[in-house]
Motif scaffolding. Structure first.
Motif, PDB file in Angstrom:
ATOM      1  N   LEU A   6      -1.248   2.400  14.287  1.00 41.51           N
ATOM      2  CA  LEU A   6      -0.261   1.670  13.498  1.00 41.51           C
ATOM      3  C   LEU A   6      -0.916   0.977  12.306  1.00 41.51           C
ATOM      4  N   ILE A   7      -2.088   0.409  12.531  1.00 35.97           N
ATOM      5  CA  ILE A   7      -2.803  -0.254  11.433  1.00 35.97           C
ATOM      6  C   ILE A   7      -3.194   0.743  10.354  1.00 35.97           C
ATOM      7  N   VAL A   8      -3.741   1.876  10.770  1.00 37.24           N
ATOM      8  CA  VAL A   8      -4.152   2.894   9.805  1.00 37.24           C
ATOM      9  C   VAL A   8      -2.944   3.386   9.008  1.00 37.24           C
ATOM     10  N   ALA A   9      -1.831   3.642   9.710  1.00 38.80           N
ATOM     11  CA  ALA A   9      -0.621   4.106   9.035  1.00 38.80           C
ATOM     12  C   ALA A   9      -0.099   3.044   8.068  1.00 38.80           C
ATOM     13  N   ALA A  10      -0.136   1.779   8.499  1.00 38.22           N
ATOM     14  CA  ALA A  10       0.361   0.703   7.645  1.00 38.22           C
ATOM     15  C   ALA A  10      -0.479   0.558   6.378  1.00 38.22           C
ATOM     16  N   THR A  11      -1.792   0.625   6.523  1.00 34.19           N
ATOM     17  CA  THR A  11      -2.654   0.486   5.342  1.00 34.19           C
ATOM     18  C   THR A  11      -2.461   1.666   4.385  1.00 34.19           C
ATOM     19  N   PHE A  12      -2.219   2.843   4.943  1.00 34.01           N
ATOM     20  CA  PHE A  12      -1.948   4.004   4.089  1.00 34.01           C
ATOM     21  C   PHE A  12      -0.640   3.803   3.313  1.00 34.01           C
ATOM     22  N   LEU A 218      12.819   2.441  -5.073  1.00 35.51           N
ATOM     23  CA  LEU A 218      13.222   2.689  -3.688  1.00 35.51           C
ATOM     24  C   LEU A 218      12.000   2.945  -2.814  1.00 35.51           C
ATOM     25  N   ALA A 219      11.059   3.712  -3.348  1.00 32.03           N
ATOM     26  CA  ALA A 219       9.837   4.011  -2.590  1.00 32.03           C
ATOM     27  C   ALA A 219       9.031   2.744  -2.333  1.00 32.03           C
ATOM     28  N   VAL A 220       8.927   1.863  -3.334  1.00 29.08           N
ATOM     29  CA  VAL A 220       8.196   0.609  -3.157  1.00 29.08           C
ATOM     30  C   VAL A 220       8.796  -0.209  -2.018  1.00 29.08           C
ATOM     31  N   GLY A 221      10.117  -0.360  -2.023  1.00 26.58           N
ATOM     32  CA  GLY A 221      10.783  -1.148  -1.000  1.00 26.58           C
ATOM     33  C   GLY A 221      10.657  -0.559   0.391  1.00 26.58           C
ATOM     34  N   LEU A 222      10.860   0.755   0.498  1.00 28.33           N
ATOM     35  CA  LEU A 222      10.799   1.407   1.807  1.00 28.33           C
ATOM     36  C   LEU A 222       9.378   1.398   2.364  1.00 28.33           C
ATOM     37  N   LEU A 223       8.404   1.722   1.516  1.00 26.05           N
ATOM     38  CA  LEU A 223       7.013   1.750   1.971  1.00 26.05           C
ATOM     39  C   LEU A 223       6.543   0.363   2.398  1.00 26.05           C
ATOM     40  N   ALA A 224       6.877  -0.653   1.608  1.00 27.68           N
ATOM     41  CA  ALA A 224       6.440  -2.016   1.922  1.00 27.68           C
ATOM     42  C   ALA A 224       7.059  -2.509   3.225  1.00 27.68           C
ATOM     43  N   THR A 225       8.358  -2.264   3.408  1.00 21.42           N
ATOM     44  CA  THR A 225       9.025  -2.742   4.616  1.00 21.42           C
ATOM     45  C   THR A 225       8.521  -2.018   5.854  1.00 21.42           C
ATOM     46  N   ALA A 226       8.382  -0.692   5.755  1.00 17.33           N
ATOM     47  CA  ALA A 226       7.867   0.072   6.898  1.00 17.33           C
ATOM     48  C   ALA A 226       6.456  -0.356   7.259  1.00 17.33           C
ATOM     49  N   GLN A 228       5.026  -3.238   6.653  1.00 17.23           N
ATOM     50  CA  GLN A 228       5.038  -4.592   7.172  1.00 17.23           C
ATOM     51  C   GLN A 228       5.436  -4.612   8.642  1.00 17.23           C
ATOM     52  N   LEU A 229       6.437  -3.823   8.984  1.00 19.20           N
ATOM     53  CA  LEU A 229       6.875  -3.758  10.378  1.00 19.20           C
ATOM     54  C   LEU A 229       5.797  -3.133  11.266  1.00 19.20           C
ATOM     55  N   MET A 230       5.123  -2.086  10.768  1.00 20.85           N
ATOM     56  CA  MET A 230       4.038  -1.466  11.527  1.00 20.85           C
ATOM     57  C   MET A 230       2.889  -2.449  11.749  1.00 20.85           C
ATOM     58  N   MET A 231       2.534  -3.182  10.693  1.00 24.58           N
ATOM     59  CA  MET A 231       1.440  -4.140  10.794  1.00 24.58           C
ATOM     60  C   MET A 231       1.776  -5.232  11.809  1.00 24.58           C
TER      61      MET A 231
END
Length: 306
Positions: A6-12, A218-226, A228-231
């Motif tokens: 999850l951490i690796v995915a979140a940082t990516f 849209l990509a900025v918002g979706l990537l940041a929220t996803a 953040q939740l993963m982290m």
């Protein structure tokens, strides 16, 4: 997924968001990107809370205001630094928040005699700022010192936001509510800053949308929220120190993106500086590990990458 994955995915995802922010800066001001990114966060987190029957009512609105103020300022300055600096430089400076936290702990210990100053924290701080000097050295040669300092301040404000989030955690506020009110603050602040810049003739105000520009927002918002939740979930499951070390893979991802999409060359000195910042951040996290609980560590990550 395990906490490590999850951490690796979140940082990516955070590094991917940085690419989208840099590309979107060709169409929008940093305050607009903050506003739209936060609006998507409000809709997603608010919608999830509604579907799951969770309450957004809070008994500590002033604490949320303080967290939002520091966090939104950090986010705005970070997005501006991304638009002005090489991507790898801006992303690396954002990872200085752990070192800034060590600075605050040292200052608190010296001023209030709350605890003895730990030599490991002092070493981590010195190492971190040596790394910053090496990372910014090529930036200074490009007459971008102001943007570099702004990126550094953004990391410091992220550390201040950590203090606010830690207080919210102690007050019993769940992570989703903290993220929701932070995002709500971002919408309001982004709109106010954009309007103020227009009134001062520093900007034309809201820019018209194009298909590419809207897609990037849209990509900025979706990537940041996803991310953040993963982290958040990762820090709820795994060991804080292991997670803190893995999150620095974000610097590696950002360097790869910088080469792939923007043709940015990273010299040996900057690479050494990045390595020192990683070592300083991990060292600071290690030195603080005995004094932080898992919820506080989670809060730190939410503030570092708002």
């Amino acid at each position: 997924m395990s906490a490590s994955l999850l951490i690796v995915a979140a940082t990516f995802l955070f590094a991917s968001m940085g690419v989208c922010v840099k590309l979107a800066s060709a169409y929008y001001d940093a305050s607009e990107i903050v506003m739209y990114r936060s609006l998507i966060g409000v809709l997603l987190v608010g919608g999830m809370a509604l579907v799951q029957g969770k309450s957004l009512r809070t008994s500590v609105p002033l604490k949320h205001f303080g967290r939002s103020l520091a966090g939104v300022l950090a986010l705005s300055l970070w997005f501006y630094s991304i638009s002005q600096l090489p991507l790898s430089t801006a992303m690396t400076l954002s990872y200085m928040s752990s070192v800034w936290m060590a600075v605050f702990m040292i200052l608190g210990a010296l001023l209030f005699k709350t605890a003895p100053v730990r030599p490991r924290l002092v070493a981590a701080v010195l190492l971190g700022f040596v790394g910053v000097a090496l990372v910014l050295r090529p930036t200074l040669a490009q007459d971008q010192i102001t943007a570099g300092l702004i990126g550094l301040v953004a990391g410091m404000l992220s550390a201040l936001a950590y203090l606010q989030v830690a207080g919210l955690g102690r007050a019993g506020e769940p992570e989703y509510r903290v993220v929701f009110y932070f995002s709500l603050g971002g919408v309001l602040a982004g709109a106010l800053i954009t309007s103020g810049m227009q009134q001062l003739s520093l900007s034309q105000g809201l820019h018209p949308h194009s298909l590419k520009g809207a897609g990037l927002l849209l990509a900025v918002g979706l990537l940041a929220t996803a991310a953040q939740l993963m982290m958040t979930r990762a820090y709820g499951r795994g060991k804080a120190l292991v997670n803190a070390a893995l999150q620095y893979l974000g610097i590696v991802f950002s360097v790869g993106y910088a080469l792939l999409f923007f043709g940015e060359q990273v010299d040996a000195g900057a690479l050494i500086g990045m390595g020192l910042i990683v070592a300083a951040g991990v060292g600071a996290s290690w030195a603080q590990a005995g004094r932080q609980s898992t919820p506080q560590s989670t809060a730190a990550q939410e503030s570092r990458t708002p």
